[in-house]
Design a protein around this motif. Structure first.
Motif, short mmCIF file in Angstrom:
data_model
loop_
_atom_site.label_atom_id
_atom_site.label_comp_id
_atom_site.label_asym_id
_atom_site.label_seq_id
_atom_site.Cartn_x
_atom_site.Cartn_y
_atom_site.Cartn_z
N ALA A 1 0.82 -1.22 0.00
CA ALA A 1 0.00 0.00 0.00
C ALA A 1 0.85 1.26 0.00
O ALA A 1 0.34 2.34 -0.30
CB ALA A 1 -0.94 0.00 1.20
N GLU A 2 2.15 1.15 0.34
CA GLU A 2 3.00 2.33 0.46
C GLU A 2 3.97 2.50 -0.69
O GLU A 2 4.82 3.39 -0.66
CB GLU A 2 3.78 2.25 1.78
CG GLU A 2 2.90 2.37 3.01
CD GLU A 2 3.69 2.34 4.31
OE1 GLU A 2 4.95 2.45 4.25
OE2 GLU A 2 3.08 2.22 5.38
N THR A 3 3.86 1.70 -1.75
CA THR A 3 4.77 1.83 -2.88
C THR A 3 4.51 3.14 -3.63
O THR A 3 3.38 3.66 -3.65
CB THR A 3 4.60 0.66 -3.86
OG1 THR A 3 3.25 0.62 -4.32
CG2 THR A 3 4.97 -0.66 -3.20
N PHE A 4 5.55 3.65 -4.26
CA PHE A 4 5.40 4.89 -5.01
C PHE A 4 4.44 4.71 -6.18
O PHE A 4 3.66 5.62 -6.49
CB PHE A 4 6.76 5.37 -5.53
CG PHE A 4 6.68 6.65 -6.31
CD1 PHE A 4 6.64 7.87 -5.66
CD2 PHE A 4 6.61 6.63 -7.69
CE1 PHE A 4 6.53 9.05 -6.37
CE2 PHE A 4 6.51 7.81 -8.43
CZ PHE A 4 6.47 9.02 -7.75
N LEU A 5 4.49 3.55 -6.83
CA LEU A 5 3.62 3.32 -7.99
C LEU A 5 2.15 3.46 -7.62
O LEU A 5 1.39 4.17 -8.28
CB LEU A 5 3.88 1.93 -8.57
CG LEU A 5 2.99 1.52 -9.75
CD1 LEU A 5 3.15 2.49 -10.92
CD2 LEU A 5 3.29 0.09 -10.18
N LEU A 6 1.73 2.77 -6.56
CA LEU A 6 0.33 2.87 -6.15
C LEU A 6 -0.01 4.27 -5.70
O LEU A 6 -1.07 4.81 -6.04
CB LEU A 6 0.05 1.87 -5.03
CG LEU A 6 -1.38 1.90 -4.47
CD1 LEU A 6 -2.40 1.61 -5.56
CD2 LEU A 6 -1.53 0.91 -3.32
N SER A 7 0.89 4.89 -4.93
CA SER A 7 0.64 6.26 -4.45
C SER A 7 0.48 7.23 -5.61
O SER A 7 -0.35 8.13 -5.57
CB SER A 7 1.78 6.70 -3.53
OG SER A 7 1.90 5.84 -2.42
N ALA A 8 1.29 7.04 -6.66
CA ALA A 8 1.20 7.91 -7.83
C ALA A 8 -0.13 7.72 -8.56
O ALA A 8 -0.75 8.69 -9.01
CB ALA A 8 2.37 7.63 -8.77
N VAL A 9 -0.58 6.47 -8.67
CA VAL A 9 -1.88 6.22 -9.31
C VAL A 9 -3.00 6.89 -8.53
O VAL A 9 -3.91 7.51 -9.11
CB VAL A 9 -2.12 4.70 -9.43
CG1 VAL A 9 -3.57 4.41 -9.84
CG2 VAL A 9 -1.17 4.09 -10.45
N LEU A 10 -2.95 6.80 -7.21
CA LEU A 10 -3.97 7.44 -6.38
C LEU A 10 -3.91 8.96 -6.50
O LEU A 10 -4.95 9.63 -6.53
CB LEU A 10 -3.80 7.02 -4.93
CG LEU A 10 -3.99 5.52 -4.63
CD1 LEU A 10 -3.71 5.23 -3.16
CD2 LEU A 10 -5.38 5.06 -5.02
#
Length: 228
Positions: free
Chosen positions: A10-19
């Motif tokens: 949940a804390e990866t940059f990829l997911l954070s960027a998508v959100l």
């Protein structure tokens, strides 16, 4: 293959960027197609609520109070889902909240202009759920639906990097500024899509959030690697 824990995924940059991409998109969407308001953060609504209360415009004040309450409800719901499912062996509670976001945003696309207030309330609710469910990127506090805090944190990290030369601090600063850049890109994408699709542009944002669901699931099966 070493499996990422749920929190690590949940804390990866990829997911954070998508959100963040979805957060910027939603801000542009409500501003351009739902009456010129920003539904992602409630500070502005609180200011306008105070002004309208002072002027005795009770009906107008209500239009600002309702999104504020919807945002608070979103935080409550996110915490309730976490409390209920955080220990569940087969369900990741964040996948439930993000999946719910997808459904609500998709539903907003079909609300007519006469229900703009409801649309903005639903977006405020969704943004609260998202910002409460996903609060960290690479271990650092961040927000995916608003960027004032990210700008403060990124600039603070940049200042300390200039003083210490610490590469980890530099990476933190780059991470924050990267999230801000993606948020702006999301707003630009939202503007382009709203011009083309109008209210139905919310379906594109729903697709972005759906991609986040898949990333959250798939990252749990990939080898844990240090991100730079």
């Amino acid at each position: 293959m070493k499996k990422l824990t749920h929190d690590q995924a949940a804390e990866t940059f990829l997911l954070s960027a998508v959100l963040a991409l979805g957060g910027g998109f939603l801000d542009a969407y409500t501003y351009l197609t739902r009456g010129g308001v920003f539904a992602n953060a409630e500070t502005g609504n609180m200011v306008l609520l105070g002004i309208q209360l002072l002027r005795g415009n009770w009906g107008r004040a209500l239009t600002y109070l309702v999104p504020i309450l919807a945002f608070a409800l979103g935080v409550w719901v996110a915490e309730a889902v976490c409390a209920r499912f955080s220990k569940h062996p087969g369900v990741h509670w964040r996948q439930l909240t993000l999946g719910g976001e997808v459904l609500v945003v998709a539903a907003v696309a079909f609300l007519p202009e006469t229900l703009n207030m409801l649309a903005n309330v639903l977006v405020a609710f969704v943004c609260a759920v998202q910002v409460e469910s996903f609060r960290r990127v690479r271990g650092n506090a961040f927000a995916s639906t608003m960027c004032t805090g990210n700008l403060r944190s990124g600039t603070e990290q940049l200042f300390y990097y200039r003083r210490t030369g610490d590469q980890a601090v530099r990476n933190n600063a780059l991470c924050y500024y990267g999230i801000i850049a993606v948020f702006i890109a999301g707003a630009a994408l939202g503007a382009i899509t709203c011009d083309a699709l109008g209210r139905k542009a919310a379906l594109v944002c729903a697709a972005i959030l759906l991609a986040g669901c898949f990333i959250l699931s798939l990252r749990g099966e990939r080898k844990l690697e240090e991100e730079t």
